[in-house]
Motif scaffolding. Structure first.
Motif, PDB file in Angstrom:
ATOM      1  N   VAL A 169       0.808  -1.214   0.000  1.00 40.59           N
ATOM      2  CA  VAL A 169       0.000   0.000   0.000  1.00 40.59           C
ATOM      3  C   VAL A 169       0.845   1.270   0.000  1.00 40.59           C
ATOM      4  O   VAL A 169       0.332   2.359  -0.260  1.00 40.59           O
ATOM      5  N   VAL A 170       2.145   1.128   0.273  1.00 42.61           N
ATOM      6  CA  VAL A 170       3.009   2.304   0.342  1.00 42.61           C
ATOM      7  C   VAL A 170       2.985   3.121  -0.946  1.00 42.61           C
ATOM      8  O   VAL A 170       2.845   4.361  -0.900  1.00 42.61           O
ATOM      9  N   LYS A 174       2.011   7.037  -1.120  1.00 44.10           N
ATOM     10  CA  LYS A 174       3.030   7.990  -1.582  1.00 44.10           C
ATOM     11  C   LYS A 174       2.467   8.923  -2.652  1.00 44.10           C
ATOM     12  O   LYS A 174       2.886  10.081  -2.756  1.00 44.10           O
ATOM     13  N   GLN A 175       1.523   8.435  -3.453  1.00 46.69           N
ATOM     14  CA  GLN A 175       0.893   9.314  -4.439  1.00 46.69           C
ATOM     15  C   GLN A 175       0.209  10.494  -3.751  1.00 46.69           C
ATOM     16  O   GLN A 175       0.247  11.627  -4.241  1.00 46.69           O
ATOM     17  N   ASP A 216       6.082   3.205  12.522  1.00 45.08           N
ATOM     18  CA  ASP A 216       7.535   3.262  12.350  1.00 45.08           C
ATOM     19  C   ASP A 216       7.925   2.911  10.913  1.00 45.08           C
ATOM     20  O   ASP A 216       8.799   3.564  10.311  1.00 45.08           O
ATOM     21  N   TYR A 217       7.281   1.891  10.360  1.00 44.32           N
ATOM     22  CA  TYR A 217       7.614   1.469   8.995  1.00 44.32           C
ATOM     23  C   TYR A 217       7.195   2.534   7.978  1.00 44.32           C
ATOM     24  O   TYR A 217       7.977   2.915   7.098  1.00 44.32           O
ATOM     25  N   PHE A 218       5.975   3.041   8.097  1.00 44.38           N
ATOM     26  CA  PHE A 218       5.510   4.039   7.137  1.00 44.38           C
ATOM     27  C   PHE A 218       6.302   5.338   7.265  1.00 44.38           C
ATOM     28  O   PHE A 218       6.571   6.007   6.263  1.00 44.38           O
ATOM     29  N   ASP A 219       6.680   5.693   8.493  1.00 48.39           N
ATOM     30  CA  ASP A 219       7.550   6.869   8.653  1.00 48.39           C
ATOM     31  C   ASP A 219       8.876   6.654   7.931  1.00 48.39           C
ATOM     32  O   ASP A 219       9.408   7.576   7.300  1.00 48.39           O
ATOM     33  N   GLY A 222       8.870   7.574   4.375  1.00 52.10           N
ATOM     34  CA  GLY A 222       8.681   8.978   4.035  1.00 52.10           C
ATOM     35  C   GLY A 222       7.237   9.437   3.994  1.00 52.10           C
ATOM     36  O   GLY A 222       6.949  10.520   3.473  1.00 52.10           O
ATOM     37  N   LEU A 223       6.329   8.653   4.570  1.00 50.96           N
ATOM     38  CA  LEU A 223       4.908   9.001   4.505  1.00 50.96           C
ATOM     39  C   LEU A 223       4.545   9.962   5.635  1.00 50.96           C
ATOM     40  O   LEU A 223       3.745   9.650   6.522  1.00 50.96           O
ATOM     41  N   ASP A 224       5.123  11.149   5.559  1.00 51.10           N
ATOM     42  CA  ASP A 224       4.886  12.126   6.611  1.00 51.10           C
ATOM     43  C   ASP A 224       3.609  12.933   6.393  1.00 51.10           C
ATOM     44  O   ASP A 224       3.347  13.908   7.102  1.00 51.10           O
ATOM     45  N   ASN A 225       2.795  12.511   5.413  1.00 54.75           N
ATOM     46  CA  ASN A 225       1.495  13.135   5.201  1.00 54.75           C
ATOM     47  C   ASN A 225       0.382  12.424   5.964  1.00 54.75           C
ATOM     48  O   ASN A 225      -0.772  12.879   5.937  1.00 54.75           O
TER      49      ASN A 225
END
Length: 477
Positions: A169-170, A174-175, A216-219, A222-225
């Motif tokens: 799903v990353v 990211k989009q 932690d993984y999504f951070d 780079g998914l800082d949104n």
């Protein structure tokens, strides 16, 4: 998909849905509103904090099929003439819907651009089954404590499987990051319930741990949104804090109201205690909020009506009443940037046309006497009684006179008239919200309104508390 416990969820009402959706074609569609700019998640979090206690954002979830990710929001629009201030979607689980995840992402972008906040949840398949699954036996399933511990323990086969699922799903999330769309991301919802494979596991090695690991993984990706929304259901066992991942992991604390129509006073207090100043929200509910409920529990920042429950648990009149409450913010009424959305009408000239009636604001009889009524009338080809100029001073002028609030009175029902233009007169100042299509007198805070929701020739124009109804919507020619 909620498919949950039938004793609490009502099957989808099938009455005239197609007709309602077709009816929406005459109303304002997503994309016509001023777009939100690319925005960091902190801006949305601060916005939710800023409205706490005074306003609440309306929300509508849109579950499967992923090929129609606006289905239930369209129904809300067809009933109310408004679009929800919060669009909800899902990353899905069954094969057909997972294959259409891109549609969900595209709709999320469109809704943000149209002026609505965006929320996503994920009914993820258990790592003990395939990456796509049926709801029963895949999402709604039981796994052993040993299996769960393997999922959250690095290096095990189940942990590797689960990390691969998250990785799938990353790219979609990211989009949204790349498009500058902050997302209210609600994973592992109803963590205190046992219907799902991740739930009913209190303590630091239970649901809190898998939530922390995902963040932690999504951070790290780079998914800082992502605005991390933690969630429990209002089941009678309470003691929800034993599932909480900690203040450094949750940005919003939310509750699903299913055992009761509305959270109890004790539920409300418990959620606030856990949140400790973070925004709180009702992430799922069936009954639309009432004025009395929102007055008694004013700190909810948003609410989300679950897909089919919109019509399954509410009458059209109840839905309309909820959307038109002064406290409720719909699309076009959300101002995350802090920049005013209402400004003096753009300089120019033309007609002021009612969206509901298709008729024009008209000076009765083309009379230039002070106090002459302003009314709805069939739009003509070029008469001066319907030709309004918009100078840069915030006035609206016809026949050399100004649109005026009679006597400068701020009571609902105060009539609109024409009067000699007076420099700086507050009762002759108007702003126009291009998103909500409202003409507002800032001094009174009231909207230009066709009295009695009338649409006939001669319907008098007045000011009235802004309520989002179609008789308060105008286009400026």
């Amino acid at each position: 998909m909620r498919n949950p416990r039938s004793r609490r969820r009502i099957a989808m009402a099938t009455t005239a849905v197609a007709a309602l959706v077709l009816g929406a074609a005459m109303l304002k569609l997503p994309g016509t509103a001023d777009a939100f700019a690319a925005t960091p998640k902190s801006t949305v979090i601060n916005y939710l904090k800023s409205i706490t206690g005074t306003s609440v954002v309306s929300g509508q979830h849109n579950k499967e099929p992923a090929s129609a990710p606006l289905r239930y929001s369209q129904i809300a629009n067809a009933i109310t003439g408004q679009w929800p201030g919060l669009w909800g979607g899902d990353m899905m689980f069954n094969p057909a819907d997972v294959a259409n995840r891109q549609n969900v992402i595209n709709q999320a972008k469109a809704q943000w651009s149209a002026g609505s906040l965006v929320a996503l949840t994920w009914h993820a398949c258990s790592p003990t089954v395939g990456s796509t699954c049926a709801f029963d036996g895949g999402v709604k399933t039981t796994i052993t404590n040993a299996q769960f511990q393997d999922i959250v323990t690095g290096g095990t086969a189940l942990n590797t499987t689960w990390r691969n699922r998250m990785a799938e799903v990353v790219p979609y999330l990211k989009q949204l990051k790349d498009a500058g769309v902050p997302v209210l991301w609600r994973p592992f919802h109803e963590m205190n319930e046992s219907w799902n494979w991740w739930g009913n596991r209190p303590g630091t090695n239970g649901g809190a741990k898998i939530y922390q690991q995902m963040r932690d993984y999504f951070d790290s990706q780079g998914l800082d949104n992502l605005i991390w929304v933690w969630n429990v259901q209002d089941n009678p066992n309470a003691n929800w804090a034993q599932y909480y991942p900690g203040s450094s992991y949750a940005d919003v604390v939310s509750l699903d109201a299913w055992y009761k129509n509305y959270p109890s006073a004790a539920d409300y207090a418990q959620i606030q205690t856990i949140a400790a100043g973070k925004p709180i929200a009702i992430a799922e509910m069936g009954k639309v909020p009432t004025a009395a409920f929102l007055s008694s529990q004013p700190k909810w920042a948003y609410f989300m009506i679950w897909s089919e429950q919109l019509q399954g648990s509410n009458t059209n009149a109840e839905i309309q009443a909820s959307y038109f409450l002064p406290r409720v913010l719909n699309q076009g009424e959300i101002n995350v940037s802090g920049t005013p959305t209402t400004t003096p009408p753009a300089a120019g000239a033309g007609k002021i046309k009612g969206v509901a009636s298709g008729r024009c604001a008209d000076v009765a009889g083309a009379n230039t006497t002070n106090g002459t009524a302003v009314q709805l009338y069939t739009c003509d080809a070029g008469g001066n009684a319907q030709q309004w100029t918009r100078p840069s001073d915030g006035t609206l002028r016809a026949l050399g006179k100004c649109l005026d609030v009679a006597g400068g009175v701020n009571a609902d029902g105060t009539k609109a008239q024409i009067w000699d233009c007076t420099a700086g007169s507050a009762n002759q100042q108007w702003t126009y919200n291009t998103t909500a299509q409202t003409v507002t007198n800032p001094a009174t805070g009231k909207c230009l309104d066709a009295s009695g929701q009338g649409t006939a020739d001669g319907t008098r124009l007045q000011i009235w508390t802004c309520n989002g109804q179609s008789n308060q919507r105008w286009t400026l020619g």
